[in-house]
Write a protein that holds these residues in place. Sequence first.
Motif, PDB file in Angstrom:
ATOM      1  N   MET A 107       0.860  -1.176   0.000  1.00  0.00           N
ATOM      2  CA  MET A 107       0.000   0.000   0.000  1.00  0.00           C
ATOM      3  C   MET A 107       0.903   1.235   0.000  1.00  0.00           C
ATOM      4  O   MET A 107       1.935   1.244   0.664  1.00  0.00           O
ATOM      5  CB  MET A 107      -0.854  -0.031   1.282  1.00  0.00           C
ATOM      6  N   LEU A 108       0.520   2.250  -0.769  1.00  0.00           N
ATOM      7  CA  LEU A 108       1.183   3.551  -0.707  1.00  0.00           C
ATOM      8  C   LEU A 108       0.229   4.517  -0.030  1.00  0.00           C
ATOM      9  O   LEU A 108      -0.947   4.618  -0.408  1.00  0.00           O
ATOM     10  CB  LEU A 108       1.541   4.061  -2.103  1.00  0.00           C
ATOM     11  N   VAL A 109       0.721   5.209   0.991  1.00  0.00           N
ATOM     12  CA  VAL A 109      -0.116   6.092   1.802  1.00  0.00           C
ATOM     13  C   VAL A 109       0.462   7.500   1.741  1.00  0.00           C
ATOM     14  O   VAL A 109       1.641   7.703   2.029  1.00  0.00           O
ATOM     15  CB  VAL A 109      -0.158   5.598   3.266  1.00  0.00           C
ATOM     16  N   ASP A 110      -0.374   8.469   1.353  1.00  0.00           N
ATOM     17  CA  ASP A 110       0.041   9.871   1.350  1.00  0.00           C
ATOM     18  C   ASP A 110      -0.051  10.415   2.767  1.00  0.00           C
ATOM     19  O   ASP A 110      -1.010  10.136   3.493  1.00  0.00           O
ATOM     20  CB  ASP A 110      -0.850  10.703   0.424  1.00  0.00           C
ATOM     21  N   VAL A 111       0.955  11.211   3.135  1.00  0.00           N
ATOM     22  CA  VAL A 111       1.055  11.747   4.488  1.00  0.00           C
ATOM     23  C   VAL A 111       0.563  13.190   4.505  1.00  0.00           C
ATOM     24  O   VAL A 111       0.980  13.993   3.689  1.00  0.00           O
ATOM     25  CB  VAL A 111       2.524  11.700   4.974  1.00  0.00           C
ATOM     26  N   ALA A 112      -0.340  13.488   5.429  1.00  0.00           N
ATOM     27  CA  ALA A 112      -0.755  14.865   5.683  1.00  0.00           C
ATOM     28  C   ALA A 112       0.091  15.378   6.836  1.00  0.00           C
ATOM     29  O   ALA A 112       0.090  14.778   7.910  1.00  0.00           O
ATOM     30  CB  ALA A 112      -2.239  14.927   6.029  1.00  0.00           C
ATOM     31  N   PRO A 113       0.844  16.443   6.640  1.00  0.00           N
ATOM     32  CA  PRO A 113       1.744  16.916   7.695  1.00  0.00           C
ATOM     33  C   PRO A 113       0.992  17.299   8.971  1.00  0.00           C
ATOM     34  O   PRO A 113      -0.065  17.915   8.923  1.00  0.00           O
ATOM     35  CB  PRO A 113       2.436  18.127   7.088  1.00  0.00           C
ATOM     36  N   ASN A 114       1.568  16.908  10.093  1.00  0.00           N
ATOM     37  CA  ASN A 114       1.083  17.278  11.429  1.00  0.00           C
ATOM     38  C   ASN A 114      -0.368  16.907  11.692  1.00  0.00           C
ATOM     39  O   ASN A 114      -1.059  17.575  12.432  1.00  0.00           O
ATOM     40  CB  ASN A 114       1.292  18.779  11.665  1.00  0.00           C
ATOM     41  N   GLN A 115      -0.841  15.839  11.058  1.00  0.00           N
ATOM     42  CA  GLN A 115      -2.209  15.389  11.291  1.00  0.00           C
ATOM     43  C   GLN A 115      -2.192  13.870  11.360  1.00  0.00           C
ATOM     44  O   GLN A 115      -1.264  13.233  10.904  1.00  0.00           O
ATOM     45  CB  GLN A 115      -3.139  15.815  10.155  1.00  0.00           C
ATOM     46  N   MET A 116      -3.259  13.311  11.891  1.00  0.00           N
ATOM     47  CA  MET A 116      -3.393  11.858  11.881  1.00  0.00           C
ATOM     48  C   MET A 116      -4.011  11.387  10.572  1.00  0.00           C
ATOM     49  O   MET A 116      -4.197  10.208  10.362  1.00  0.00           O
ATOM     50  CB  MET A 116      -4.256  11.386  13.063  1.00  0.00           C
ATOM     51  N   ALA A 117      -4.349  12.319   9.672  1.00  0.00           N
ATOM     52  CA  ALA A 117      -4.994  11.961   8.410  1.00  0.00           C
ATOM     53  C   ALA A 117      -3.978  11.372   7.430  1.00  0.00           C
ATOM     54  O   ALA A 117      -2.910  11.925   7.222  1.00  0.00           O
ATOM     55  CB  ALA A 117      -5.662  13.187   7.796  1.00  0.00           C
ATOM     56  N   PHE A 118      -4.351  10.250   6.844  1.00  0.00           N
ATOM     57  CA  PHE A 118      -3.551   9.610   5.812  1.00  0.00           C
ATOM     58  C   PHE A 118      -4.494   9.248   4.675  1.00  0.00           C
ATOM     59  O   PHE A 118      -5.593   8.751   4.914  1.00  0.00           O
ATOM     60  CB  PHE A 118      -2.891   8.331   6.344  1.00  0.00           C
ATOM     61  N   THR A 119      -4.059   9.489   3.445  1.00  0.00           N
ATOM     62  CA  THR A 119      -4.855   9.125   2.278  1.00  0.00           C
ATOM     63  C   THR A 119      -4.243   7.889   1.645  1.00  0.00           C
ATOM     64  O   THR A 119      -3.034   7.844   1.404  1.00  0.00           O
ATOM     65  CB  THR A 119      -4.895  10.278   1.251  1.00  0.00           C
ATOM     66  N   LEU A 120      -5.063   6.891   1.380  1.00  0.00           N
ATOM     67  CA  LEU A 120      -4.594   5.662   0.751  1.00  0.00           C
ATOM     68  C   LEU A 120      -4.418   5.948  -0.741  1.00  0.00           C
ATOM     69  O   LEU A 120      -5.384   6.057  -1.481  1.00  0.00           O
ATOM     70  CB  LEU A 120      -5.576   4.529   0.996  1.00  0.00           C
ATOM     71  N   HIS A 121      -3.180   6.113  -1.152  1.00  0.00           N
ATOM     72  CA  HIS A 121      -2.845   6.503  -2.521  1.00  0.00           C
ATOM     73  C   HIS A 121      -3.037   5.340  -3.495  1.00  0.00           C
ATOM     74  O   HIS A 121      -3.538   5.501  -4.589  1.00  0.00           O
ATOM     75  CB  HIS A 121      -1.392   7.004  -2.563  1.00  0.00           C
ATOM     76  N   TRP A 122      -2.590   4.173  -3.075  1.00  0.00           N
ATOM     77  CA  TRP A 122      -2.696   2.968  -3.904  1.00  0.00           C
ATOM     78  C   TRP A 122      -2.792   1.783  -2.958  1.00  0.00           C
ATOM     79  O   TRP A 122      -2.050   1.694  -1.991  1.00  0.00           O
ATOM     80  CB  TRP A 122      -1.474   2.839  -4.815  1.00  0.00           C
ATOM     81  N   VAL A 123      -3.705   0.855  -3.253  1.00  0.00           N
ATOM     82  CA  VAL A 123      -3.944  -0.272  -2.359  1.00  0.00           C
ATOM     83  C   VAL A 123      -3.873  -1.572  -3.156  1.00  0.00           C
ATOM     84  O   VAL A 123      -4.590  -1.735  -4.141  1.00  0.00           O
ATOM     85  CB  VAL A 123      -5.330  -0.146  -1.678  1.00  0.00           C
ATOM     86  N   GLY A 124      -3.017  -2.499  -2.735  1.00  0.00           N
ATOM     87  CA  GLY A 124      -2.892  -3.806  -3.383  1.00  0.00           C
ATOM     88  C   GLY A 124      -4.091  -4.699  -3.112  1.00  0.00           C
ATOM     89  O   GLY A 124      -4.871  -4.469  -2.182  1.00  0.00           O
ATOM     90  N   THR A 125      -4.220  -5.746  -3.910  1.00  0.00           N
ATOM     91  CA  THR A 125      -5.394  -6.621  -3.835  1.00  0.00           C
ATOM     92  C   THR A 125      -5.513  -7.349  -2.496  1.00  0.00           C
ATOM     93  O   THR A 125      -6.625  -7.592  -2.031  1.00  0.00           O
ATOM     94  CB  THR A 125      -5.396  -7.653  -4.974  1.00  0.00           C
ATOM     95  N   ASP A 126      -4.399  -7.718  -1.863  1.00  0.00           N
ATOM     96  CA  ASP A 126      -4.482  -8.379  -0.556  1.00  0.00           C
ATOM     97  C   ASP A 126      -5.129  -7.444   0.469  1.00  0.00           C
ATOM     98  O   ASP A 126      -5.921  -7.867   1.302  1.00  0.00           O
ATOM     99  CB  ASP A 126      -3.104  -8.803  -0.050  1.00  0.00           C
ATOM    100  N   TYR A 127      -4.773  -6.153   0.401  1.00  0.00           N
ATOM    101  CA  TYR A 127      -5.376  -5.175   1.296  1.00  0.00           C
ATOM    102  C   TYR A 127      -6.864  -5.012   1.008  1.00  0.00           C
ATOM    103  O   TYR A 127      -7.668  -4.857   1.916  1.00  0.00           O
ATOM    104  CB  TYR A 127      -4.700  -3.808   1.162  1.00  0.00           C
ATOM    105  N   VAL A 128      -7.231  -5.022  -0.271  1.00  0.00           N
ATOM    106  CA  VAL A 128      -8.648  -4.894  -0.637  1.00  0.00           C
ATOM    107  C   VAL A 128      -9.437  -6.024   0.014  1.00  0.00           C
ATOM    108  O   VAL A 128     -10.504  -5.807   0.591  1.00  0.00           O
ATOM    109  CB  VAL A 128      -8.838  -4.878  -2.171  1.00  0.00           C
TER     110      VAL A 128
END
Length: 167
Positions: free
Chosen positions: A59-80
């Motif tokens: 999984m690739l996760v985008d980081v939001a600075p200084n927050q607990m928010a993370f955006t799932l940029h790309w998710v592999g099939t096992d994660y799905v």
Amino acid sequence: MTGPATRGATSISRFPLQIQNSTLRLLHDYWDILRGDRAFPNSSEVEVVDLPVSPGGVMLVDVAPNQMAFTLHWVGTDYVLWLRRESTGLQLEDLPPSPNTVPFAQMLRRSADNGLPQTRSLPAIPSMTVPAAELVVLPLGGPDGKVSRLLVGCAFDRKRRGLQVVG
């Protein structure tokens, strides 16, 4: 690595993570080679198709600075299959809560804040048919030299009934 990492550092201590799963060790080694003498590689250096492991458990996760928010940029099939939904583009907080949600978010935040890889095992949740998993979180940098994305590898317990993982 024992302290906060700085991008572009000329001397970085290399203490191997205690990674039990051979696939996750391969992913860590790939990340380690890419980073060279830097604290972490640039996110533009990582291509999903070039990974030495199946992208299904990545999984690739985008980081939001200084927050607990993370955006799932790309998710592999096992994660799905694990998350029971296609989650690309969603915020981590938008996913169904489970007992593993908070430890996973804390692990992501530590890696993003410190620029250090993290590893952890998460227990199975039988009531939700969620298998046990071993995770490795590897920081990736942006143009400003700060962590902008996280490369997350996961090895699921494929023997757990109720989850069929392919690949």
